[in-house]
Design a protein around this motif. Structure first.
Motif, PDB file in Angstrom:
ATOM      1  N   SER A 135       0.732  -1.149  -0.318  1.00 41.54           N
ATOM      2  CA  SER A 135      -0.338  -0.115  -0.184  1.00 41.54           C
ATOM      3  C   SER A 135       0.797   0.816  -0.171  1.00 41.54           C
ATOM      4  O   SER A 135       1.930   1.193   0.574  1.00 41.54           O
ATOM      5  CB  SER A 135      -1.196   0.225   1.066  1.00 41.54           C
ATOM      6  OG  SER A 135      -1.236   1.526   1.623  1.00 41.54           O
ATOM      7  N   THR A 136       0.922   2.103  -0.570  1.00 44.29           N
ATOM      8  CA  THR A 136       1.340   3.343  -0.456  1.00 44.29           C
ATOM      9  C   THR A 136       0.614   3.894   0.556  1.00 44.29           C
ATOM     10  O   THR A 136       2.203   5.006   0.851  1.00 44.29           O
ATOM     11  CB  THR A 136       0.961   4.220  -1.771  1.00 44.29           C
ATOM     12  OG1 THR A 136      -0.694   4.806  -2.233  1.00 44.29           O
ATOM     13  CG2 THR A 136       1.234   3.516  -3.157  1.00 44.29           C
ATOM     14  N   GLN A 161      -0.909  -2.976  -6.537  1.00 45.71           N
ATOM     15  CA  GLN A 161      -0.695  -2.811  -4.581  1.00 45.71           C
ATOM     16  C   GLN A 161      -1.379  -3.466  -4.367  1.00 45.71           C
ATOM     17  O   GLN A 161      -2.730  -3.970  -5.547  1.00 45.71           O
ATOM     18  CB  GLN A 161      -1.770  -1.496  -4.417  1.00 45.71           C
ATOM     19  CG  GLN A 161      -1.329  -0.124  -4.760  1.00 45.71           C
ATOM     20  CD  GLN A 161      -2.197   0.510  -3.099  1.00 45.71           C
ATOM     21  OE1 GLN A 161      -1.959   1.432  -2.355  1.00 45.71           O
ATOM     22  NE2 GLN A 161      -3.697   1.338  -3.450  1.00 45.71           N
ATOM     23  N   GLY A 164      -3.690  -2.058  -1.438  1.00 47.61           N
ATOM     24  CA  GLY A 164      -4.589  -1.264  -1.183  1.00 47.61           C
ATOM     25  C   GLY A 164      -5.975  -1.392   0.087  1.00 47.61           C
ATOM     26  O   GLY A 164      -6.232  -2.283   0.630  1.00 47.61           O
ATOM     27  N   TRP A 203      -9.258  -1.868  -1.065  1.00 51.56           N
ATOM     28  CA  TRP A 203      -9.337  -1.349  -2.241  1.00 51.56           C
ATOM     29  C   TRP A 203      -8.408  -2.094  -3.974  1.00 51.56           C
ATOM     30  O   TRP A 203      -7.447  -1.861  -3.402  1.00 51.56           O
ATOM     31  CB  TRP A 203      -8.443  -0.209  -2.350  1.00 51.56           C
ATOM     32  CG  TRP A 203      -8.184   0.665  -3.567  1.00 51.56           C
ATOM     33  CD1 TRP A 203      -7.724   1.378  -4.509  1.00 51.56           C
ATOM     34  CD2 TRP A 203      -9.758   2.162  -3.849  1.00 51.56           C
ATOM     35  NE1 TRP A 203      -7.660   2.390  -5.642  1.00 51.56           N
ATOM     36  CE2 TRP A 203      -9.754   2.245  -4.844  1.00 51.56           C
ATOM     37  CE3 TRP A 203     -10.757   1.464  -2.990  1.00 51.56           C
ATOM     38  CZ2 TRP A 203     -10.347   3.312  -5.479  1.00 51.56           C
ATOM     39  CZ3 TRP A 203     -11.752   2.881  -3.642  1.00 51.56           C
ATOM     40  CH2 TRP A 203     -10.916   3.481  -5.281  1.00 51.56           C
ATOM     41  N   SER A 205      -6.304  -2.711  -6.968  1.00 50.77           N
ATOM     42  CA  SER A 205      -5.614  -1.669  -7.125  1.00 50.77           C
ATOM     43  C   SER A 205      -4.753  -2.451  -7.983  1.00 50.77           C
ATOM     44  O   SER A 205      -3.433  -2.345  -8.739  1.00 50.77           O
ATOM     45  CB  SER A 205      -4.343  -1.086  -6.216  1.00 50.77           C
ATOM     46  OG  SER A 205      -5.544  -1.097  -4.656  1.00 50.77           O
ATOM     47  N   TRP A 232      -2.375   5.298  -7.744  1.00 49.61           N
ATOM     48  CA  TRP A 232      -1.858   4.815  -6.366  1.00 49.61           C
ATOM     49  C   TRP A 232      -1.233   5.636  -5.773  1.00 49.61           C
ATOM     50  O   TRP A 232       0.251   5.727  -6.703  1.00 49.61           O
ATOM     51  CB  TRP A 232      -2.248   2.759  -6.656  1.00 49.61           C
ATOM     52  CG  TRP A 232      -3.277   2.302  -7.822  1.00 49.61           C
ATOM     53  CD1 TRP A 232      -2.387   1.332  -8.176  1.00 49.61           C
ATOM     54  CD2 TRP A 232      -4.015   2.260  -7.825  1.00 49.61           C
ATOM     55  NE1 TRP A 232      -2.921   0.918  -9.410  1.00 49.61           N
ATOM     56  CE2 TRP A 232      -4.162   1.353  -9.050  1.00 49.61           C
ATOM     57  CE3 TRP A 232      -4.782   2.932  -7.672  1.00 49.61           C
ATOM     58  CZ2 TRP A 232      -5.563   1.113  -9.850  1.00 49.61           C
ATOM     59  CZ3 TRP A 232      -6.401   2.510  -8.091  1.00 49.61           C
ATOM     60  CH2 TRP A 232      -6.764   2.275  -9.094  1.00 49.61           C
ATOM     61  N   GLY A 243      -4.184   9.540   0.487  1.00 49.63           N
ATOM     62  CA  GLY A 243      -4.383   8.686  -0.438  1.00 49.63           C
ATOM     63  C   GLY A 243      -4.920   8.615  -1.499  1.00 49.63           C
ATOM     64  O   GLY A 243      -6.782   9.409  -0.663  1.00 49.63           O
ATOM     65  N   GLY A 277      -7.460   6.710  -5.083  1.00 49.64           N
ATOM     66  CA  GLY A 277      -6.953   5.649  -5.543  1.00 49.64           C
ATOM     67  C   GLY A 277      -7.762   6.230  -6.749  1.00 49.64           C
ATOM     68  O   GLY A 277      -9.401   6.499  -6.943  1.00 49.64           O
TER      69      GLY A 277
END
Ligand code: BT5
Length: 324
Positions: free
Chosen positions: A93-94, A117, A120, A128, A130, A137, A209, A211
């Motif tokens: 995850s970023t 991701q 995510g 999430w 991704s 992302w 964040g 997305g």
């Protein structure tokens, strides 16, 4: 080596589709024509398509569906947003990376971007989706000097900046569903997740964040999302350049955020309201404390949603899932 490559891509970007001769390129870059040729072959092996015409030179006819720090940096029109880019092909995850960079003192405006991701996440630890090559992302690190209770305003500010960027690049006009969903034709195209690093009364950093579904086709979404999600390509019928969309996000975000730090939330609030779909409608707000039904009469100056119940009571909604 990589500096040369950046300058080569920059030269093509500045040529805006015109041919650049091998001679010109070797002069601009200060290297031999053989070196130019070698770098062009490298670009080809990465999925760039270049047309080569005798006596005229080269031009890029197709860029790979790939983003990188370089691609984002070229053509960035900002002072601080996106000036430091941490790019990775695949991450869990970023947000996680951004939290750790922020803890290590990363500068305001630093962004973490990944092509894919594997973990995510949305709010309340929801997943999430991704997948690679299709979306944006990204996590942005900010260090605003504002009290903690004002930080939800940044989610709303981000939504406005994202809408402006999407409008600018694609001509689409998305709408906002309070607090953090951006919708087109009733389907979700962007989700925003705002997280904090803070002490009792001091914000160290805000990690936002984003997305955004960009180049997915509908059948690329998992079945459970097909009815509720969409992408830019799905709505316009053509793919968008993710790096260009990120650049537009950076520009619009920086402008709004800078103005917000000086003038406060009022101007953002007006813009937000002009894009909101949930206002003046009867809604169901599912909060962790329970479900509240009412008519959305607006947001207050903190960014809190105000619902008027059937009994005429005004309920403040700080965080919820909204059903319209
Ligand atoms: C959000 O949560 O909408 C915030 C999503 C933030 C994602 C970004 S990507 C970069 C950064 N790194 C992260 O790990 N996260 C951020 P929420 O409101 O809780 O919505 C989650 C719900 O949206 C899920 O339960 C699904 O129903 C739906 N969903 C999942 N993936 C989706 C997608 N790609 N497009 C549209 N809807 C999706």
């Amino acid at each position: 080596q990589s500096g040369l490559r950046t300058r080569l891509l920059q030269a093509f970007s500045e040529a805006e589709g015109e041919f650049l001769s091998g001679q010109k390129l070797s002069e601009t870059l200060g290297c031999s024509r053989t070196a130019v040729w070698k770098h062009i072959e490298d670009l080809r092996s990465e999925g760039y398509e270049l047309e080569a015409v005798r006596k005229r030179g080269y031009r890029i006819t197709h860029k790979p569906d790939k983003i990188s720090g370089n691609e984002i940096q070229l053509g960035l029109k900002t002072e601080f947003m996106g000036r430091h880019i941490h790019f990775e092909e695949v991450v869990s995850s970023t947000q996680k990376i951004a939290h750790s960079l922020a803890g290590d003192g990363a500068e305001e405006g630093t962004i973490v971007v990944a092509d894919q991701q594997t973990g995510g996440r949305g709010r309340l630890a929801r997943a999430w989706y991704s997948p690679k090559q299709t979306g944006i992302w990204m996590s942005m690190i900010l260090r605003p000097k504002i009290p903690i209770n004002k930080t939800p305003q940044l989610t709303l500010l981000t939504a406005v900046a994202l809408i402006q960027a999407i409008e600018e690049v694609t001509g689409l006009t998305p709408e906002i569903k309070w607090p953090n969903d951006i919708m087109i034709n009733g389907k979700k195209i962007v989700g925003i997740l705002t997280e904090l690093q803070a002490e009792a009364d001091r914000v160290h950093s805000v990690i936002i964040g984003v997305g955004m579904n960009v180049n997915h086709t509908l059948d690329q979404f998992p079945e459970e999302l097909q009815a509720i999600a969409t992408s830019i390509a799905e709505e316009t019928g053509e793919p968008a350049d993710r790096a260009q969309v990120i650049q537009a996000i950076m520009k619009n975000f920086e402008k709004l955020y800078t103005s917000y730090l000086i003038h406060g939330f009022k101007p953002v609030k007006l813009l937000w309201e002009s894009y909101a779909i949930s206002l003046n409608k009867n809604l169901i707000a599912r909060t962790l404390q329970g479900t509240i039904r009412g008519r959305a009469i607006g947001i207050d100056d903190e960014g809190v949603l105000l619902l008027e119940t059937a009994e005429g009571k005004i309920e403040k909604i700080y965080s919820a899932d909204i059903e319209i």
